[in-house]
Design a protein around this motif. Structure first.
Motif, PDB file in Angstrom:
ATOM      1  N   SER A 254     -10.629  -1.759  14.649  1.00  0.00           N
ATOM      2  CA  SER A 254     -10.400  -0.737  13.567  1.00  0.00           C
ATOM      3  C   SER A 254      -9.113  -0.341  13.777  1.00  0.00           C
ATOM      4  CB  SER A 254     -11.474   0.210  13.221  1.00  0.00           C
ATOM      5  OG  SER A 254     -11.097   0.986  12.064  1.00  0.00           O
ATOM      6  N   ILE A 255      -8.289  -0.392  12.681  1.00  0.00           N
ATOM      7  CA  ILE A 255      -6.762   0.306  13.020  1.00  0.00           C
ATOM      8  C   ILE A 255      -6.465   1.320  11.607  1.00  0.00           C
ATOM      9  CG2 ILE A 255      -4.434  -0.597  13.033  1.00  0.00           C
ATOM     10  CD1 ILE A 255      -5.206  -3.070  13.729  1.00  0.00           C
ATOM     11  N   TRP A 256      -6.023   2.327  12.150  1.00  0.00           N
ATOM     12  CA  TRP A 256      -5.504   3.244  11.161  1.00  0.00           C
ATOM     13  C   TRP A 256      -4.051   3.265  11.127  1.00  0.00           C
ATOM     14  CZ3 TRP A 256      -6.536   9.487  11.020  1.00  0.00           C
ATOM     15  CH2 TRP A 256      -6.273   9.796   9.777  1.00  0.00           C
ATOM     16  N   ARG A 257      -3.399   2.537  10.327  1.00  0.00           N
ATOM     17  CA  ARG A 257      -1.818   2.255  10.550  1.00  0.00           C
ATOM     18  C   ARG A 257      -1.301   3.457  10.148  1.00  0.00           C
ATOM     19  NH1 ARG A 257       0.436  -2.210   7.303  1.00  0.00           N
ATOM     20  NH2 ARG A 257       1.970  -2.087   9.142  1.00  0.00           N
ATOM     21  N   GLY A 258       0.104   3.385  10.641  1.00  0.00           N
ATOM     22  CA  GLY A 258       1.150   4.619  10.303  1.00  0.00           C
ATOM     23  C   GLY A 258       1.289   4.930   8.958  1.00  0.00           C
ATOM     24  N   ASN A 259       1.067   3.795   7.852  1.00  0.00           N
ATOM     25  CA  ASN A 259       1.370   4.278   6.615  1.00  0.00           C
ATOM     26  C   ASN A 259       0.105   4.429   6.064  1.00  0.00           C
ATOM     27  OD1 ASN A 259      -0.211   1.812   6.650  1.00  0.00           O
ATOM     28  ND2 ASN A 259       1.563   0.516   5.393  1.00  0.00           N
ATOM     29  N   GLY A 260      -1.002   4.742   6.690  1.00  0.00           N
ATOM     30  CA  GLY A 260      -2.257   5.259   5.966  1.00  0.00           C
ATOM     31  C   GLY A 260      -3.053   4.078   5.695  1.00  0.00           C
ATOM     32  N   GLU A 261      -2.827   2.966   5.982  1.00  0.00           N
ATOM     33  CA  GLU A 261      -3.895   1.784   5.611  1.00  0.00           C
ATOM     34  C   GLU A 261      -4.658   1.640   6.688  1.00  0.00           C
ATOM     35  OE1 GLU A 261      -3.653  -2.904   4.715  1.00  0.00           O
ATOM     36  OE2 GLU A 261      -2.084  -2.053   5.677  1.00  0.00           O
TER      37      GLU A 261
END
Length: 550
Positions: free
Chosen positions: A302-309
């Motif tokens: 699971s990834i919470w990207r820097g752009n919020g995605e």
């Protein structure tokens, strides 16, 4: 030594299966004040300077030749070596936490030196190995071979928390820079490492840096948080680490502050690496060779990207080694998660996979540009960790640099944060090419197809269903042909099931990276499902023959 041999079956016997990890015994002890070295000043600033100075000198391995009685131990015998709880580090504090040490033995042949630190005076005293700290009954160790071996050191340490102050540990550091923690199930699973070096690159061989020294600050009375410092060393770099470890009721949270000093250029530096196991799951049921419906320590990245995605990447046991990377800029978090905690999903009374914790990384500060990299290794069993994930900075790592990173590790059933959007519940695969609700029998479809189904729950999915707001699917499949995309509302889990059939248009075997998001009224309402699908061999793209019912 390779990645799989580091996590020895000694841990598998105790932590893997959830058995008591410290044999209990009654032993007469002289004193619990086991720190018997000379007093020396200590601080984290001093440790950073020490690691920096160490990095400009040639690497010197501390691996030692163990006495035969230790080097020849079987995992079962090694696990029989018990630590005397009356000699545990904080026994006299009568508090909720205590520390015991692992004995060297088997392939654990790199001594780890331990120190006790008085936080009021900032004075440290070393804890030297001596046989009377341990109980060898049942291990068949020839103690006479250990006499005069004061420099044997220890292999690692583990932490206990009341009410299980001698029975079941909650934190374990053992082997190279590997460590693990549990939640309130007391079940170990996924592992972390202090650093990863050249895990998967053609430019250099993989290295396993090791923690060679630990300093433990004596906690305050009644505290459930403690501080440990560590020195890391390897041919490629040295490092100074500070762990603030919060032993909470239902999880363990580690605040990690590390300073790295490369001796040489490093092609692939892996920050906050984690190692897990995926043998089979709902999307790879054919890989389950035993009667268990699923076998895995983790089911997704699971990834919470820097752009919020938010990204959900289901894990695989691939037919061949696979390496994937996910570019990002200052990620908000990532982790390998075990999201299914139902016993019925595994039916496993030994591995207890339904109790395995998730591990979530929370970066502190701006990590800049880089990639979350994922390595998946084929495996036919469940005792080998075949999943590795970490953050690789974009900037080149050169000798003489000083690198600093800080982050938190959350060991818990589920991460401390989750998307407000609809989240992936599970992914399923099976035969396709026929209407849902009609199972092929005597007559199969003319053309083979693979059906893939993805369940979404949470967010506002029930609102969209109750108000009959139409959903749109945004599916990207780079090869082949997609047909029969369907959306079903499922009352049983109060979510939507999206399913489609994939038809091959060539004999290619290259993995396909599929992506799917949901939207409603022009707005994205789900996290991004990213799935790597492996087309079967051309000769396997057919339906099984069936004998007609009589």
């Amino acid at each position: 030594m390779d990645r799989r041999s580091v996590l020895k079956s000694a841990l598998a016997l105790a932590a893997w299966y959830g058995l008591p990890s410290a044999p209990l015994f009654a032993a007469a002890s002289a004193s619990s004040r086991i720190a018997d070295g000379d007093s020396q000043a200590f601080s984290f600033d001093w440790l950073q300077d020490y690691a920096r100075d160490l990095a400009v000198k040639p690497y010197q391995s501390t691996v030692q030749q163990l006495p035969p009685t230790l080097s020849n131990l079987t995992p079962q015998r090694y696990n029989e070596i018990g630590y005397d709880p009356n000699h545990s580090l904080w026994d006299q504090l009568n508090g909720p936490l205590d520390v015991q040490f692992f004995h060297v033995g088997m392939a654990f042949d790199q001594p780890v030196r331990m120190y006790s630190v008085d936080p009021e005076t900032s004075q440290a005293r070393e804890i030297h190995f001596r046989p009377d700290l341990f109980n060898y009954s049942g291990a068949h160790v020839d103690v006479s071979q250990l006499e005069g071996q004061g420099e044997l050191g220890f292999a690692g340490f583990r932490v206990f928390k009341e009410p299980s102050l001698t029975e079941r540990d909650i934190v374990s550091f053992l082997g190279a820079s590997y460590f693990r923690a549990v939640d309130d199930t007391y079940q170990y699973g996924i592992s972390a490492r202090g650093i990863a070096v050249n895990t998967y690159t053609d430019e250099a061989n993989e290295q396993f840096p090791a923690f060679t020294r630990f300093w433990f600050e004596t906690p305050e009375a009644g505290a459930t948080t403690f501080v440990a410092h560590a020195l890391l060393d390897s041919p490629s770099l040295a490092g100074a680490y500070r762990f603030v470890i919060h032993c909470e009721d239902n999880r363990v949270v580690m605040e990690i502050d590390k300073h790295l000093f490369p001796r040489e250029s490093i092609a692939q530096l892996g920050l906050s690496p984690m190692t897990s196991m995926f043998s089979c799951g709902t999307q790879q049921r054919d890989m389950c060779l035993t009667f268990h419906p699923q076998i895995h320590d983790s089911d997704r990245l699971s990834i919470w990207r820097g752009n919020g995605e938010w990204i959900c990447r289901p894990l695989n046991n691939p037919p061949r080694l696979q390496f994937n990377s996910f570019s990002d800029n200052s990620p908000k978090g990532f982790g390998l998660l075990q999201t299914d905690h139902e016993f019925d999903s595994y039916e496993d009374i030994v591995g207890n996979y339904h109790n395995r914790p998730s591990l979530w990384v929370e970066p502190l500060g701006d990590w800049g540009r880089g990639e979350i990299q994922l390595l998946e290794i084929p495996t036919s069993g469940e005792t080998m960790d075949n999943i590795v994930a970490f953050w690789k900075p974009e900037a080149a790592v050169e000798a003489g640099q000083a690198l600093h990173y800080a982050y938190k590790l959350h060991w818990s059933a589920l991460p401390p944060v989750q998307s407000d959007l609809a989240r992936v519940r599970k992914t399923f695969t099976g035969i396709g090419g026929f209407p849902e609700g009609w199972a092929p029998g005597e007559h199969f479809p003319d053309v083979w197809a693979q059906r893939i189904a993805i369940d979404f729950v949470g967010g506002d999915v029930k609102h969209f269903h109750d108000n009959e707001i139409g959903l749109q699917t945004h599916l990207d499949v780079p090869e082949g042909e997609v047909k029969n995309i369907q959306i079903f509302w499922v009352d049983d889990f109060e979510g939507f099931r999206i399913q489609f059939d994939w038809y091959p248009t060539s004999d290619a075997l290259d993995p396909l990276d599929m992506r799917l998001t949901l939207s409603a009224e022009g707005v994205t309402i789900s996290e991004t499902w990213v799935y790597q699908y492996f087309p079967p061999m051309p000769e396997d793209r057919q339906f099984p023959e069936r004998v007609p019912a009589r």
